[in-house]
Design a protein around this motif. Structure first.
Motif, short mmCIF file in Angstrom:
data_model
loop_
_atom_site.label_atom_id
_atom_site.label_comp_id
_atom_site.label_asym_id
_atom_site.label_seq_id
_atom_site.Cartn_x
_atom_site.Cartn_y
_atom_site.Cartn_z
N ASP A 156 38.58 -0.89 29.33
CA ASP A 156 37.79 -0.71 30.55
C ASP A 156 37.12 0.65 30.45
N THR A 157 35.81 0.71 30.55
CA THR A 157 35.07 1.95 30.31
C THR A 157 34.42 2.47 31.59
N VAL A 158 33.96 3.70 31.54
CA VAL A 158 33.29 4.32 32.68
C VAL A 158 32.02 3.54 33.03
N GLY A 159 31.76 3.40 34.33
CA GLY A 159 30.57 2.67 34.77
C GLY A 159 29.30 3.47 34.56
N PHE A 160 28.19 2.78 34.40
CA PHE A 160 26.89 3.42 34.25
C PHE A 160 26.20 3.49 35.61
N ILE A 161 25.14 4.26 35.68
CA ILE A 161 24.39 4.39 36.93
C ILE A 161 22.96 4.79 36.60
N ARG A 162 22.02 4.45 37.49
CA ARG A 162 20.64 4.90 37.31
C ARG A 162 20.57 6.41 37.49
N LYS A 163 19.61 7.01 36.83
CA LYS A 163 19.45 8.47 36.88
C LYS A 163 20.73 9.18 36.47
N LEU A 164 21.42 8.65 35.45
CA LEU A 164 22.65 9.28 34.99
C LEU A 164 22.32 10.65 34.41
N PRO A 165 22.99 11.71 34.86
CA PRO A 165 22.70 13.06 34.38
C PRO A 165 22.83 13.16 32.86
N THR A 166 21.86 13.82 32.24
CA THR A 166 21.89 13.95 30.78
C THR A 166 23.14 14.68 30.32
N GLN A 167 23.62 15.64 31.14
CA GLN A 167 24.84 16.37 30.77
C GLN A 167 26.02 15.42 30.62
N LEU A 168 26.10 14.42 31.51
CA LEU A 168 27.21 13.47 31.45
C LEU A 168 27.07 12.52 30.27
N VAL A 169 25.84 12.11 29.99
CA VAL A 169 25.62 11.24 28.84
C VAL A 169 26.09 11.94 27.58
N ASP A 170 25.74 13.22 27.44
CA ASP A 170 26.12 13.99 26.25
C ASP A 170 27.63 14.19 26.16
N SER A 171 28.24 14.61 27.27
CA SER A 171 29.66 14.95 27.21
C SER A 171 30.56 13.72 27.16
N PHE A 172 30.07 12.57 27.66
CA PHE A 172 30.90 11.36 27.67
C PHE A 172 30.57 10.39 26.54
#
Length: 405
Positions: free
Chosen positions: A252-268
Protein backbone atom coordinates in the motif's frame (compact mmCIF):
# COMPACT_ATOMS: atom_id res chain seq x y z
CA UNK A 1 -18.81 21.90 2.48
CA UNK A 2 -17.18 20.44 5.59
CA UNK A 3 -19.12 21.26 8.74
CA UNK A 4 -17.34 22.88 11.67
CA UNK A 5 -17.70 20.33 14.47
CA UNK A 6 -14.84 21.29 16.76
CA UNK A 7 -14.22 24.78 18.09
CA UNK A 8 -10.52 23.89 18.34
CA UNK A 9 -10.22 23.79 14.54
CA UNK A 10 -8.14 26.62 13.13
CA UNK A 11 -10.31 29.17 11.30
CA UNK A 12 -9.05 29.85 7.78
CA UNK A 13 -9.95 31.50 4.48
CA UNK A 14 -9.09 29.95 1.12
CA UNK A 15 -7.88 32.01 -1.83
CA UNK A 16 -7.62 30.99 -5.48
CA UNK A 17 -7.58 32.51 -8.94
CA UNK A 18 -9.47 31.90 -12.16
CA UNK A 19 -7.21 32.12 -15.22
CA UNK A 20 -7.15 30.98 -18.84
CA UNK A 21 -5.38 27.79 -17.75
CA UNK A 22 -7.69 27.28 -14.74
CA UNK A 23 -11.32 28.13 -15.49
CA UNK A 24 -14.07 28.70 -12.91
CA UNK A 25 -15.08 25.04 -12.70
CA UNK A 26 -11.49 23.88 -12.34
CA UNK A 27 -10.82 26.53 -9.70
CA UNK A 28 -13.82 25.30 -7.70
CA UNK A 29 -12.56 21.71 -7.88
CA UNK A 30 -9.13 22.75 -6.62
CA UNK A 31 -10.65 24.79 -3.79
CA UNK A 32 -12.85 21.83 -2.82
CA UNK A 33 -9.69 19.78 -2.54
CA UNK A 34 -7.91 22.59 -0.68
CA UNK A 35 -10.79 22.68 1.82
CA UNK A 36 -10.40 18.94 2.41
CA UNK A 37 -6.65 19.44 2.85
CA UNK A 38 -7.36 22.21 5.37
CA UNK A 39 -9.72 19.94 7.31
CA UNK A 40 -7.16 17.11 7.24
CA UNK A 41 -4.52 19.47 8.65
CA UNK A 42 -6.82 20.54 11.50
CA UNK A 43 -8.46 23.65 10.09
CA UNK A 44 -11.89 24.83 9.04
CA UNK A 45 -12.48 26.92 5.92
CA UNK A 46 -14.80 29.81 6.83
CA UNK A 47 -14.91 31.43 3.38
CA UNK A 48 -13.43 31.20 -0.12
CA UNK A 49 -12.16 34.08 -2.22
CA UNK A 50 -11.53 33.85 -5.96
CA UNK A 51 -10.52 36.43 -8.54
CA UNK A 52 -10.46 36.32 -12.34
CA UNK A 53 -7.02 37.28 -13.62
CA UNK A 54 -4.89 36.73 -16.70
CA UNK A 55 -2.17 35.52 -14.34
CA UNK A 56 -1.50 35.75 -10.59
CA UNK A 57 -0.13 39.06 -9.34
CA UNK A 58 3.67 38.62 -8.96
CA UNK A 59 3.67 40.73 -5.77
CA UNK A 60 0.54 39.68 -3.89
CA UNK A 61 -0.93 36.77 -5.96
CA UNK A 62 -4.34 38.55 -6.10
CA UNK A 63 -5.15 42.20 -6.84
CA UNK A 64 -5.04 44.99 -4.26
CA UNK A 65 -8.82 45.41 -4.15
CA UNK A 66 -9.45 41.70 -3.54
CA UNK A 67 -6.63 41.63 -1.00
CA UNK A 68 -8.30 44.45 0.96
CA UNK A 69 -11.58 42.50 0.86
CA UNK A 70 -9.78 39.46 2.29
CA UNK A 71 -8.05 41.57 4.95
CA UNK A 72 -11.32 43.13 6.11
CA UNK A 73 -13.03 39.74 6.33
CA UNK A 74 -10.12 38.39 8.38
CA UNK A 75 -10.38 41.30 10.82
CA UNK A 76 -14.17 41.04 11.14
CA UNK A 77 -14.32 37.26 11.61
CA UNK A 78 -11.32 36.43 13.81
CA UNK A 79 -9.51 34.44 11.11
CA UNK A 80 -6.06 33.14 11.98
CA UNK A 81 -4.88 31.64 8.68
CA UNK A 82 -5.00 32.50 4.97
CA UNK A 83 -4.38 29.57 2.61
CA UNK A 84 -3.58 30.07 -1.08
CA UNK A 85 -4.29 27.35 -3.64
CA UNK A 86 -0.99 27.70 -5.49
CA UNK A 87 2.61 27.84 -4.40
CA UNK A 88 3.63 31.36 -3.38
CA UNK A 89 7.06 32.83 -4.00
CA UNK A 90 9.01 34.05 -0.99
CA UNK A 91 8.33 37.67 -2.04
CA UNK A 92 4.58 37.04 -2.39
CA UNK A 93 4.42 35.34 0.98
CA UNK A 94 6.32 38.20 2.63
CA UNK A 95 4.14 40.90 1.03
CA UNK A 96 0.88 39.14 1.82
CA UNK A 97 1.88 38.56 5.44
CA UNK A 98 2.52 42.28 5.91
CA UNK A 99 -0.94 43.14 4.57
CA UNK A 100 -3.05 40.44 6.24
CA UNK A 101 -1.07 40.15 9.49
CA UNK A 102 -2.06 36.50 9.92
CA UNK A 103 -0.38 33.21 9.17
CA UNK A 104 -0.07 32.75 5.38
CA UNK A 105 0.22 29.28 3.86
CA UNK A 106 0.22 28.03 0.31
CA UNK A 107 -0.90 24.63 -0.98
CA UNK A 108 2.62 23.20 -0.76
CA UNK A 109 3.09 24.32 2.85
CA UNK A 110 -0.28 22.85 3.78
CA UNK A 111 0.52 19.46 2.25
CA UNK A 112 3.93 19.44 3.94
CA UNK A 113 2.20 20.10 7.27
CA UNK A 114 -0.16 17.15 6.72
CA UNK A 115 2.77 14.91 5.80
CA UNK A 116 4.58 16.00 8.98
CA UNK A 117 1.53 15.03 11.05
CA UNK A 118 1.09 11.68 9.30
CA UNK A 119 4.71 10.49 9.23
CA UNK A 120 5.08 7.59 11.67
CA UNK A 121 8.39 5.88 10.90
CA UNK A 122 11.81 7.49 11.06
CA UNK A 123 12.10 7.02 7.29
CA UNK A 124 8.91 8.94 6.55
CA UNK A 125 9.86 11.66 9.04
CA UNK A 126 13.27 12.01 7.38
CA UNK A 127 11.66 12.35 3.94
CA UNK A 128 9.21 14.97 5.20
CA UNK A 129 11.97 16.91 6.95
CA UNK A 130 14.00 16.93 3.74
CA UNK A 131 11.02 18.27 1.78
CA UNK A 132 10.43 20.95 4.42
CA UNK A 133 14.06 22.07 4.32
CA UNK A 134 13.98 22.27 0.52
CA UNK A 135 10.81 24.35 0.74
CA UNK A 136 12.26 26.55 3.48
CA UNK A 137 15.63 27.38 1.90
CA UNK A 138 14.50 30.03 -0.64
CA UNK A 139 12.11 31.55 1.94
CA UNK A 140 14.61 32.28 4.72
CA UNK A 141 14.87 35.95 3.80
CA UNK A 142 11.15 36.47 4.25
CA UNK A 143 10.88 34.48 7.48
CA UNK A 144 13.79 36.04 9.32
CA UNK A 145 14.19 39.59 8.05
CA UNK A 146 15.69 40.58 11.40
CA UNK A 147 18.73 38.42 10.55
CA UNK A 148 19.74 40.56 7.60
CA UNK A 149 22.17 42.63 9.66
CA UNK A 150 25.88 42.16 9.06
CA UNK A 151 27.73 40.71 12.01
CA UNK A 152 30.14 43.19 13.53
CA UNK A 153 32.25 43.91 16.59
CA UNK A 154 35.50 42.48 17.94
CA UNK A 155 36.66 39.44 16.07
CA UNK A 156 33.96 39.80 13.42
CA UNK A 157 35.50 42.36 11.10
CA UNK A 158 36.42 41.43 7.56
CA UNK A 159 34.34 39.74 4.87
CA UNK A 160 32.42 37.56 7.32
CA UNK A 161 28.90 36.52 6.33
CA UNK A 162 25.43 37.79 7.12
CA UNK A 163 23.28 35.84 9.53
CA UNK A 164 20.87 35.02 6.73
CA UNK A 165 23.76 33.41 4.82
CA UNK A 166 24.69 31.49 7.95
CA UNK A 167 21.15 30.19 8.22
CA UNK A 168 21.13 29.21 4.56
CA UNK A 169 24.38 27.30 5.03
CA UNK A 170 22.91 25.52 8.06
CA UNK A 171 19.81 24.51 6.08
CA UNK A 172 21.93 23.35 3.12
CA UNK A 173 24.06 21.27 5.49
CA UNK A 174 20.88 19.83 6.97
CA UNK A 175 19.59 18.94 3.49
CA UNK A 176 22.87 17.17 2.67
CA UNK A 177 22.71 15.28 5.99
CA UNK A 178 19.11 14.19 5.38
CA UNK A 179 19.91 13.06 1.84
CA UNK A 180 22.79 10.95 3.17
CA UNK A 181 20.49 9.48 5.83
CA UNK A 182 17.88 8.61 3.19
CA UNK A 183 20.55 6.97 1.02
CA UNK A 184 21.55 4.79 3.98
CA UNK A 185 17.96 3.77 4.67
CA UNK A 186 17.39 3.17 0.94
CA UNK A 187 20.26 0.68 0.93
CA UNK A 188 18.75 -1.10 3.95
CA UNK A 189 15.33 -1.20 2.30
CA UNK A 190 16.84 -2.47 -0.97
CA UNK A 191 18.38 -5.34 1.01
CA UNK A 192 14.98 -6.04 2.59
CA UNK A 193 13.33 -6.09 -0.84
CA UNK A 194 16.06 -8.41 -2.08
CA UNK A 195 15.48 -10.75 0.86
CA UNK A 196 11.87 -11.20 -0.20
CA UNK A 197 13.12 -13.44 -2.97
CA UNK A 198 11.34 -13.69 -6.27
CA UNK A 199 7.79 -13.53 -4.93
CA UNK A 200 5.37 -11.69 -7.21
CA UNK A 201 4.90 -8.09 -6.06
CA UNK A 202 1.61 -6.25 -6.40
CA UNK A 203 1.31 -2.54 -5.54
CA UNK A 204 -1.82 -0.52 -4.78
CA UNK A 205 -1.56 2.93 -6.39
CA UNK A 206 -4.01 5.76 -6.85
CA UNK A 207 -5.13 9.21 -5.87
CA UNK A 208 -5.27 10.03 -2.18
CA UNK A 209 -8.39 8.93 -0.26
CA UNK A 210 -9.68 6.46 -2.86
CA UNK A 211 -9.75 3.48 -0.47
CA UNK A 212 -6.37 1.80 -1.03
CA UNK A 213 -5.78 1.11 2.67
CA UNK A 214 -9.33 -0.19 3.15
CA UNK A 215 -8.81 -2.58 0.24
CA UNK A 216 -5.44 -3.59 1.70
CA UNK A 217 -7.10 -4.44 5.01
CA UNK A 218 -9.82 -6.52 3.36
CA UNK A 219 -7.50 -8.50 1.08
CA UNK A 220 -4.60 -9.05 3.48
CA UNK A 221 -6.74 -9.26 6.66
CA UNK A 222 -4.38 -6.75 8.24
CA UNK A 223 -4.98 -3.53 10.13
CA UNK A 224 -3.48 -0.72 8.05
CA UNK A 225 -4.61 2.73 9.22
CA UNK A 226 -7.47 4.00 7.07
CA UNK A 227 -9.41 7.24 7.51
CA UNK A 228 -11.60 9.51 5.41
CA UNK A 229 -8.89 12.15 5.21
CA UNK A 230 -6.21 12.93 2.65
CA UNK A 231 -2.85 11.16 3.01
CA UNK A 232 -3.98 8.76 5.76
CA UNK A 233 -1.11 6.52 4.62
CA UNK A 234 2.45 7.79 4.21
CA UNK A 235 4.56 4.78 5.08
CA UNK A 236 4.55 2.00 2.53
CA UNK A 237 3.04 -1.14 4.06
CA UNK A 238 3.88 -4.57 2.62
CA UNK A 239 1.89 -7.70 3.49
CA UNK A 240 2.13 -11.28 2.34
CA UNK A 241 -1.21 -12.32 0.84
CA UNK A 242 -2.33 -15.82 -0.08
CA UNK A 243 -5.26 -16.42 -2.43
CA UNK A 244 -6.02 -20.13 -2.42
CA UNK A 245 -2.46 -21.49 -2.17
CA UNK A 246 -0.78 -18.76 -4.23
CA UNK A 247 1.34 -16.30 -2.15
CA UNK A 248 2.35 -12.83 -3.28
CA UNK A 249 3.38 -9.50 -1.73
CA UNK A 250 0.88 -6.63 -1.63
CA UNK A 251 2.05 -3.08 -0.88
CA UNK A 252 0.00 0.00 0.00
CA UNK A 253 1.68 3.23 -1.13
CA UNK A 254 1.27 6.95 -0.49
CA UNK A 255 -1.61 8.54 -2.39
CA UNK A 256 -1.04 11.01 -5.22
CA UNK A 257 -2.64 14.42 -5.59
CA UNK A 258 -2.92 17.21 -8.16
CA UNK A 259 -0.38 19.99 -7.81
CA UNK A 260 1.85 17.66 -5.79
CA UNK A 261 4.77 19.74 -4.44
CA UNK A 262 7.99 19.08 -6.31
CA UNK A 263 9.83 18.82 -2.98
CA UNK A 264 7.63 15.86 -2.01
CA UNK A 265 8.02 14.16 -5.37
CA UNK A 266 11.80 14.37 -4.98
CA UNK A 267 12.00 13.29 -1.35
CA UNK A 268 9.43 10.48 -1.67
CA UNK A 269 10.77 8.95 -4.87
CA UNK A 270 12.57 6.34 -2.78
CA UNK A 271 9.27 5.35 -1.16
CA UNK A 272 7.88 4.80 -4.65
CA UNK A 273 10.51 2.11 -5.25
CA UNK A 274 7.79 -0.33 -4.20
CA UNK A 275 5.85 0.84 -7.25
CA UNK A 276 8.88 0.73 -9.55
CA UNK A 277 9.72 -2.83 -8.53
CA UNK A 278 6.15 -4.14 -8.60
CA UNK A 279 5.17 -6.78 -11.15
CA UNK A 280 1.52 -5.69 -11.19
CA UNK A 281 -0.19 -2.40 -10.31
CA UNK A 282 -3.73 -2.14 -8.95
CA UNK A 283 -4.79 1.41 -9.83
CA UNK A 284 -7.57 2.15 -7.34
CA UNK A 285 -10.06 4.85 -8.41
CA UNK A 286 -12.89 6.46 -6.42
CA UNK A 287 -15.65 6.21 -9.02
CA UNK A 288 -18.01 8.21 -6.79
CA UNK A 289 -15.80 11.30 -7.11
CA UNK A 290 -17.09 13.66 -9.83
CA UNK A 291 -13.56 14.27 -11.11
CA UNK A 292 -12.22 10.73 -11.02
CA UNK A 293 -11.10 10.90 -14.66
CA UNK A 294 -8.79 13.79 -13.83
CA UNK A 295 -7.52 11.82 -10.82
CA UNK A 296 -6.67 8.94 -13.17
CA UNK A 297 -4.76 11.31 -15.44
CA UNK A 298 -2.82 12.75 -12.44
CA UNK A 299 -1.81 9.28 -11.23
CA UNK A 300 -0.79 8.15 -14.71
CA UNK A 301 1.31 11.30 -15.11
CA UNK A 302 3.23 10.58 -11.87
CA UNK A 303 3.61 6.90 -12.78
CA UNK A 304 5.16 8.07 -16.03
CA UNK A 305 7.55 10.36 -14.14
CA UNK A 306 8.82 7.45 -12.03
CA UNK A 307 9.06 5.22 -15.13
CA UNK A 308 6.25 2.88 -14.11
CA UNK A 309 3.62 3.86 -16.64
CA UNK A 310 4.08 0.75 -18.80
CA UNK A 311 3.63 -1.83 -16.03
CA UNK A 312 0.73 -4.34 -16.19
CA UNK A 313 -2.16 -2.52 -14.53
CA UNK A 314 -5.70 -3.38 -13.44
CA UNK A 315 -8.07 -0.44 -13.01
CA UNK A 316 -10.02 -1.01 -9.77
CA UNK A 317 -13.03 1.31 -9.61
CA UNK A 318 -13.86 1.46 -5.90
CA UNK A 319 -16.81 2.92 -3.91
CA UNK A 320 -19.48 1.72 -6.36
CA UNK A 321 -21.99 1.80 -3.49
CA UNK A 322 -21.30 5.50 -2.90
CA UNK A 323 -21.57 6.23 -6.63
CA UNK A 324 -24.90 4.40 -6.95
CA UNK A 325 -26.37 6.18 -3.92
CA UNK A 326 -25.21 9.57 -5.18
CA UNK A 327 -26.61 8.86 -8.65
CA UNK A 328 -30.01 7.74 -7.33
CA UNK A 329 -30.32 10.91 -5.26
CA UNK A 330 -29.45 13.14 -8.20
CA UNK A 331 -32.47 15.26 -9.19
CA UNK A 332 -30.61 17.05 -11.96
CA UNK A 333 -32.78 16.80 -15.09
CA UNK A 334 -30.41 18.30 -17.63
CA UNK A 335 -31.42 17.80 -21.23
CA UNK A 336 -27.88 16.83 -22.14
CA UNK A 337 -26.20 14.75 -19.50
CA UNK A 338 -22.57 15.31 -18.71
CA UNK A 339 -20.15 12.46 -17.98
CA UNK A 340 -20.88 12.61 -14.24
CA UNK A 341 -24.57 11.74 -14.91
CA UNK A 342 -23.84 8.32 -16.43
CA UNK A 343 -25.23 5.29 -14.63
CA UNK A 344 -22.80 2.74 -13.24
CA UNK A 345 -23.60 0.29 -16.06
CA UNK A 346 -22.88 3.05 -18.59
CA UNK A 347 -19.56 3.78 -16.87
CA UNK A 348 -18.69 0.08 -17.02
CA UNK A 349 -19.41 0.02 -20.71
CA UNK A 350 -17.40 3.18 -21.32
CA UNK A 351 -14.36 2.07 -19.36
CA UNK A 352 -14.46 -1.53 -20.50
CA UNK A 353 -14.17 -0.23 -24.07
CA UNK A 354 -11.15 1.87 -23.06
CA UNK A 355 -9.14 -0.63 -21.01
CA UNK A 356 -10.43 -3.95 -22.31
CA UNK A 357 -10.82 -6.53 -19.55
CA UNK A 358 -8.49 -4.66 -17.19
CA UNK A 359 -11.26 -2.95 -15.22
CA UNK A 360 -13.01 -4.08 -12.03
CA UNK A 361 -15.83 -2.44 -10.08
CA UNK A 362 -15.92 -3.03 -6.32
CA UNK A 363 -16.74 -1.62 -2.90
CA UNK A 364 -13.88 -2.40 -0.51
CA UNK A 365 -15.80 -0.98 2.44
CA UNK A 366 -18.94 -3.06 1.86
CA UNK A 367 -17.04 -5.99 0.27
CA UNK A 368 -19.00 -5.93 -2.97
CA UNK A 369 -17.67 -7.84 -6.00
CA UNK A 370 -14.53 -8.88 -4.12
CA UNK A 371 -14.83 -12.43 -5.51
CA UNK A 372 -14.35 -11.04 -9.04
CA UNK A 373 -11.48 -8.90 -7.77
CA UNK A 374 -9.69 -11.83 -6.11
CA UNK A 375 -10.18 -14.04 -9.15
CA UNK A 376 -8.75 -11.41 -11.47
CA UNK A 377 -5.75 -10.73 -9.22
CA UNK A 378 -5.16 -14.46 -8.79
CA UNK A 379 -5.15 -15.00 -12.56
CA UNK A 380 -2.68 -12.14 -13.13
CA UNK A 381 -0.36 -13.17 -10.29
CA UNK A 382 -0.48 -16.82 -11.34
CA UNK A 383 0.50 -15.90 -14.91
CA UNK A 384 3.49 -13.89 -13.66
CA UNK A 385 4.45 -16.66 -11.22
CA UNK A 386 4.26 -19.40 -13.86
CA UNK A 387 6.45 -17.31 -16.17
CA UNK A 388 8.98 -16.87 -13.38
CA UNK A 389 8.80 -20.48 -12.14
CA UNK A 390 7.73 -22.56 -15.16
CA UNK A 391 8.20 -25.89 -13.33
CA UNK A 392 5.78 -25.02 -10.51
CA UNK A 393 2.60 -24.75 -12.54
CA UNK A 394 1.13 -27.86 -10.99
CA UNK A 395 1.18 -26.20 -7.55
CA UNK A 396 -1.61 -23.77 -8.47
CA UNK A 397 -4.56 -25.60 -10.04
CA UNK A 398 -7.80 -23.83 -10.84
CA UNK A 399 -10.30 -23.74 -8.01
CA UNK A 400 -13.89 -22.80 -7.24
CA UNK A 401 -13.96 -19.07 -6.55
CA UNK A 402 -17.50 -19.30 -5.12
CA UNK A 403 -16.02 -20.54 -1.83
CA UNK A 404 -13.75 -17.50 -1.29
CA UNK A 405 -14.61 -15.17 1.57
Amino acid sequence: MIEEKDISLERAVLIGVITKEQDEEKSKEYLDELEFLTYTAGGYAIKRFTQKMDMPNPKTFIGTGKMEEVRQFIVDNDISTAIFDDELSSAQERNISKILEVKVLDRTNLILDIFAQRAQTSYARTQVELAQCQYLLPRLRGMWTHLERQKGGIGMRGPGETEIETDRRIVRDKIALLKDRIKTIDKQMAVQRGNRGKMVRVALVGYTNVGKSTLMNVISKSDVFAENKLFATLDTTVRKVVIQNLPFLLSDTVGFIRKLPTQLVDSFKSTLDEVREADLLLHVVDISHPNFEEHIASVEKILGEIKSGDKPTIMVFNKIDAYTAEHLDDDDLETERGARHYSLDEWKSTWMSKVGNNALFISALNKKNLEDFKKRVYDEVREIHVTRFPYNQFLYPDYDYEDME
